[in-house]
Write a protein that holds these residues in place. Structure first.
Motif, PDB file in Angstrom:
ATOM      1  N   VAL A 146       1.624  65.458  32.535  1.00  0.00           N
ATOM      2  CA  VAL A 146       2.995  64.968  32.473  1.00  0.00           C
ATOM      3  C   VAL A 146       3.758  65.884  31.524  1.00  0.00           C
ATOM      4  O   VAL A 146       3.291  66.145  30.411  1.00  0.00           O
ATOM      5  N   PRO A 147       4.902  66.431  31.933  1.00  0.00           N
ATOM      6  CA  PRO A 147       5.671  67.265  31.008  1.00  0.00           C
ATOM      7  C   PRO A 147       5.977  66.517  29.717  1.00  0.00           C
ATOM      8  O   PRO A 147       6.332  65.334  29.743  1.00  0.00           O
ATOM      9  N   GLN A 148       5.812  67.212  28.577  1.00  0.00           N
ATOM     10  CA  GLN A 148       6.052  66.598  27.267  1.00  0.00           C
ATOM     11  C   GLN A 148       5.245  65.307  27.135  1.00  0.00           C
ATOM     12  O   GLN A 148       5.750  64.255  26.749  1.00  0.00           O
ATOM     13  N   ASN A 149       3.953  65.410  27.444  1.00  0.00           N
ATOM     14  CA  ASN A 149       3.126  64.210  27.527  1.00  0.00           C
ATOM     15  C   ASN A 149       3.045  63.436  26.212  1.00  0.00           C
ATOM     16  O   ASN A 149       2.984  62.204  26.213  1.00  0.00           O
ATOM     17  N   GLY A 150       3.058  64.142  25.081  1.00  0.00           N
ATOM     18  CA  GLY A 150       3.037  63.440  23.805  1.00  0.00           C
ATOM     19  C   GLY A 150       4.307  62.640  23.575  1.00  0.00           C
ATOM     20  O   GLY A 150       4.265  61.482  23.130  1.00  0.00           O
ATOM     21  N   ALA A 151       5.446  63.247  23.882  1.00  0.00           N
ATOM     22  CA  ALA A 151       6.725  62.563  23.715  1.00  0.00           C
ATOM     23  C   ALA A 151       6.844  61.378  24.671  1.00  0.00           C
ATOM     24  O   ALA A 151       7.371  60.316  24.308  1.00  0.00           O
ATOM     25  N   VAL A 152       6.343  61.546  25.895  1.00  0.00           N
ATOM     26  CA  VAL A 152       6.389  60.458  26.872  1.00  0.00           C
ATOM     27  C   VAL A 152       5.549  59.282  26.399  1.00  0.00           C
ATOM     28  O   VAL A 152       5.982  58.113  26.442  1.00  0.00           O
ATOM     29  N   LEU A 153       4.326  59.568  25.932  1.00  0.00           N
ATOM     30  CA  LEU A 153       3.467  58.485  25.457  1.00  0.00           C
ATOM     31  C   LEU A 153       4.072  57.814  24.230  1.00  0.00           C
ATOM     32  O   LEU A 153       4.007  56.581  24.091  1.00  0.00           O
ATOM     33  N   ARG A 154       4.681  58.594  23.352  1.00  0.00           N
ATOM     34  CA  ARG A 154       5.331  58.016  22.162  1.00  0.00           C
ATOM     35  C   ARG A 154       6.410  57.019  22.572  1.00  0.00           C
ATOM     36  O   ARG A 154       6.492  55.905  22.028  1.00  0.00           O
ATOM     37  N   GLU A 155       7.258  57.390  23.527  1.00  0.00           N
ATOM     38  CA  GLU A 155       8.328  56.494  23.948  1.00  0.00           C
ATOM     39  C   GLU A 155       7.779  55.223  24.576  1.00  0.00           C
ATOM     40  O   GLU A 155       8.326  54.123  24.369  1.00  0.00           O
ATOM     41  N   LEU A 156       6.699  55.340  25.328  1.00  0.00           N
ATOM     42  CA  LEU A 156       6.085  54.149  25.912  1.00  0.00           C
ATOM     43  C   LEU A 156       5.545  53.216  24.826  1.00  0.00           C
ATOM     44  O   LEU A 156       5.747  52.002  24.869  1.00  0.00           O
ATOM     45  N   VAL A 157       4.868  53.797  23.836  1.00  0.00           N
ATOM     46  CA  VAL A 157       4.303  52.987  22.754  1.00  0.00           C
ATOM     47  C   VAL A 157       5.418  52.356  21.919  1.00  0.00           C
ATOM     48  O   VAL A 157       5.356  51.168  21.572  1.00  0.00           O
ATOM     49  N   ILE A 158       6.439  53.138  21.600  1.00  0.00           N
ATOM     50  CA  ILE A 158       7.569  52.602  20.818  1.00  0.00           C
ATOM     51  C   ILE A 158       8.219  51.432  21.553  1.00  0.00           C
ATOM     52  O   ILE A 158       8.582  50.408  20.951  1.00  0.00           O
ATOM     53  N   GLY A 159       8.362  51.560  22.869  1.00  0.00           N
ATOM     54  CA  GLY A 159       8.960  50.476  23.643  1.00  0.00           C
ATOM     55  C   GLY A 159       8.098  49.229  23.637  1.00  0.00           C
ATOM     56  O   GLY A 159       8.603  48.108  23.458  1.00  0.00           O
ATOM     57  N   GLU A 200       2.567  43.308  33.163  1.00  0.00           N
ATOM     58  CA  GLU A 200       3.152  42.125  32.513  1.00  0.00           C
ATOM     59  C   GLU A 200       2.456  41.829  31.191  1.00  0.00           C
ATOM     60  O   GLU A 200       3.080  41.319  30.258  1.00  0.00           O
ATOM     61  N   ALA A 201       1.181  42.193  31.093  1.00  0.00           N
ATOM     62  CA  ALA A 201       0.424  41.934  29.862  1.00  0.00           C
ATOM     63  C   ALA A 201       0.880  42.817  28.709  1.00  0.00           C
ATOM     64  O   ALA A 201       0.543  42.540  27.552  1.00  0.00           O
ATOM     65  N   ASP A 202       1.654  43.870  28.986  1.00  0.00           N
ATOM     66  CA  ASP A 202       2.084  44.792  27.927  1.00  0.00           C
ATOM     67  C   ASP A 202       2.985  44.116  26.901  1.00  0.00           C
ATOM     68  O   ASP A 202       3.119  44.592  25.774  1.00  0.00           O
ATOM     69  N   SER A 203       3.637  43.022  27.285  1.00  0.00           N
ATOM     70  CA  SER A 203       4.614  42.384  26.398  1.00  0.00           C
ATOM     71  C   SER A 203       3.981  41.390  25.421  1.00  0.00           C
ATOM     72  O   SER A 203       4.691  40.789  24.618  1.00  0.00           O
ATOM     73  N   GLN A 204       2.672  41.241  25.479  1.00  0.00           N
ATOM     74  CA  GLN A 204       2.023  40.297  24.572  1.00  0.00           C
ATOM     75  C   GLN A 204       1.255  41.047  23.489  1.00  0.00           C
ATOM     76  O   GLN A 204       0.845  42.190  23.680  1.00  0.00           O
ATOM     77  N   ARG A 205       1.060  40.395  22.359  1.00  0.00           N
ATOM     78  CA  ARG A 205       0.364  41.027  21.243  1.00  0.00           C
ATOM     79  C   ARG A 205      -1.127  40.702  21.218  1.00  0.00           C
ATOM     80  O   ARG A 205      -1.869  41.299  20.440  1.00  0.00           O
ATOM     81  N   LEU A 254      -3.446  50.828  17.495  1.00  0.00           N
ATOM     82  CA  LEU A 254      -2.721  51.447  16.385  1.00  0.00           C
ATOM     83  C   LEU A 254      -2.190  50.389  15.420  1.00  0.00           C
ATOM     84  O   LEU A 254      -2.131  50.618  14.201  1.00  0.00           O
ATOM     85  N   PHE A 255      -1.807  49.236  15.946  1.00  0.00           N
ATOM     86  CA  PHE A 255      -1.347  48.166  15.056  1.00  0.00           C
ATOM     87  C   PHE A 255      -2.477  47.704  14.143  1.00  0.00           C
ATOM     88  O   PHE A 255      -2.244  47.390  12.966  1.00  0.00           O
ATOM     89  N   ARG A 256      -3.710  47.662  14.650  1.00  0.00           N
ATOM     90  CA  ARG A 256      -4.840  47.306  13.792  1.00  0.00           C
ATOM     91  C   ARG A 256      -5.057  48.366  12.715  1.00  0.00           C
ATOM     92  O   ARG A 256      -5.368  48.034  11.576  1.00  0.00           O
ATOM     93  N   LEU A 283      -3.326  51.230  23.523  1.00  0.00           N
ATOM     94  CA  LEU A 283      -3.200  52.134  22.380  1.00  0.00           C
ATOM     95  C   LEU A 283      -2.324  51.506  21.294  1.00  0.00           C
ATOM     96  O   LEU A 283      -2.649  51.576  20.094  1.00  0.00           O
ATOM     97  N   THR A 284      -1.224  50.883  21.697  1.00  0.00           N
ATOM     98  CA  THR A 284      -0.347  50.215  20.732  1.00  0.00           C
ATOM     99  C   THR A 284      -1.108  49.138  19.974  1.00  0.00           C
ATOM    100  O   THR A 284      -0.995  49.027  18.743  1.00  0.00           O
TER     101      THR A 284
END
Length: 370
Positions: free
Chosen positions: A159-172, A119-124, A140-142, A136-137
């Protein structure tokens, strides 16, 4: 304190015997970007001793024990690539300064729990309850806010395509950040897919590990890719699929097949993988599964020869007389492993032949699903 262009999230024994070791050996030859700052993101105070030992002046010990090309190997290596060892949230400001400035590559190998949404992921505002992708997000924002240079993210989680998976999580997660930051994540961050392969069987205290001689860090090539180091075990490949399928559908599948028999109390007296391979009946059964159900699947994909060679290497690794690879460790998250390693293999081979029969592997999938 030296500049550390490599920042590593995770203190696992695997990372100690893999990335940390490779960078240490490469640094001695002048073939690495530089030393590492290790960050413990979980905040687990019980590991404070490990943190201090990772950055000790004389390094920490890795024992390489096993068989390499028919020769018995038993040697010790001092790893001295870790310059700093920090912990969140206690060292948050220092970690922020390093990631915002000197870092060029961020490595990670966090526990499965570290990737679970919170739940804490949605706060800045930073919270220790955030998942690793959210932390990480935040960092990276800093870097973005400080007009930092482009940076490369290299997860090593299995995790298959681990870089792409992490990217999608961070983008979200970044949906709650400014649009300019989200564009920066696309244009100034390189997300790297990689696959790691080394059995690290036990920790040493307070830091260090026992590992087999075999090691691979396969990194998928892309424009702008920067390697953390040049090392014989680091290989750049055009496509990870070929490496992934060998490891997942031969080595990992074999581990899960053996554990399935062990969990069914067919061979309850065994503790380690090497015990299973020392049991002639079990070894013969595994070799037969490889010969009748696994290699024919690779043959359908025109990859029979490489599969046969990898099976031979895998059986040697399983028989390593020094490796205390506990069946109970492999048995963790067994259902997920059956789905990823066996059910996915059956789906993969049936892309070529829907009628292919693999009765022993099918039985494990059916039993796990019931």
């Amino acid at each position: 304190m030296s500049i550390t262009p490599l920042v590593q999230f995770g203190t696992s024994r695997f990372l100690q015997a893999h990335a940390d070791l490779f960078v240490s050996e490469a640094l001695q030859r002048g073939n690495a970007l530089g030393p590492i700052t290790v960050v413990q993101s979980s905040g687990d105070r019980s590991r404070s001793g490990r943190l201090a030992a990772l950055a000790a002046k004389d390094g920490f010990e890795i024992r390489i024990r096993g068989v390499d090309q028919g020769q018995l190997v038993d040697r010790e290596i001092r790893v001295s690539s870790v310059s700093r060892a920090l912990s969140l949230p206690h060292d948050l400001e220092i970690v922020n300064e390093i990631v915002s400035g000197e870092a060029r590559i961020i490595l990670s190998n966090t526990a499965d729990a570290g990737f679970r949404p919170s739940e804490a992921d949605s706060q800045r505002q930073y919270s220790q309850d955030m998942s690793y992708p959210a932390k990480l997000t935040w960092l990276l924002f800093r870097r973005f806010s400080n007009h930092g240079e482009p940076i490369q993210i290299m997860p090593t989680e299995l995790v298959p395509q681990n870089g792409a998976v992490l990217r999608e999580l961070v983008i979200g997660i970044a949906e709650c950040y400014p649009a300019e930051f989200r564009r920066w994540l696309d244009t100034d961050v390189i997300w790297v897919n990689s696959l790691v392969d080394r059995i690290v069987s036990e920790p040493l205290e307070p830091a260090g590990a026992v590992a087999e001689p075999y090691a691979l860090w396969a990194i998928e090539d892309q424009p702008g890719l920067v390697l953390p180091c040049t090392h014989p075990s680091v290989r750049v490949v055009a496509d990870l699929e070929q490496v992934e399928t060998l490891k997942l559908f031969i080595l990992n599948l074999g581990h899960t097949y053996l554990v399935s028999r062990w969990m069914n109390n067919e061979v309850p007296e065994h503790e380690f993988v090497r015990d299973m391979l020392g049991d002639q009946a079990v070894a013969a059964d595994l070799e037969d599964v490889y010969a009748r159900e696994v290699i024919p699947g690779f043959q359908l994909h025109a990859r029979e020869a490489e599969a046969e060679a990898y099976v031979k290497t895998t059986l040697d690794r399983f028989r390593n007389p020094f490796l205390d690879h506990r069946l109970s460790d492999i048995a963790q998250n067994h259902c997920d492993k059956v789905n990823r390693r066996i059910a996915s293999f059956l789906s993969w081979l049936r892309q070529e032949n829907p009628d292919f029969s693999a009765p022993r592997l099918e039985a494990i999938v059916e039993k796990t699903a019931s």
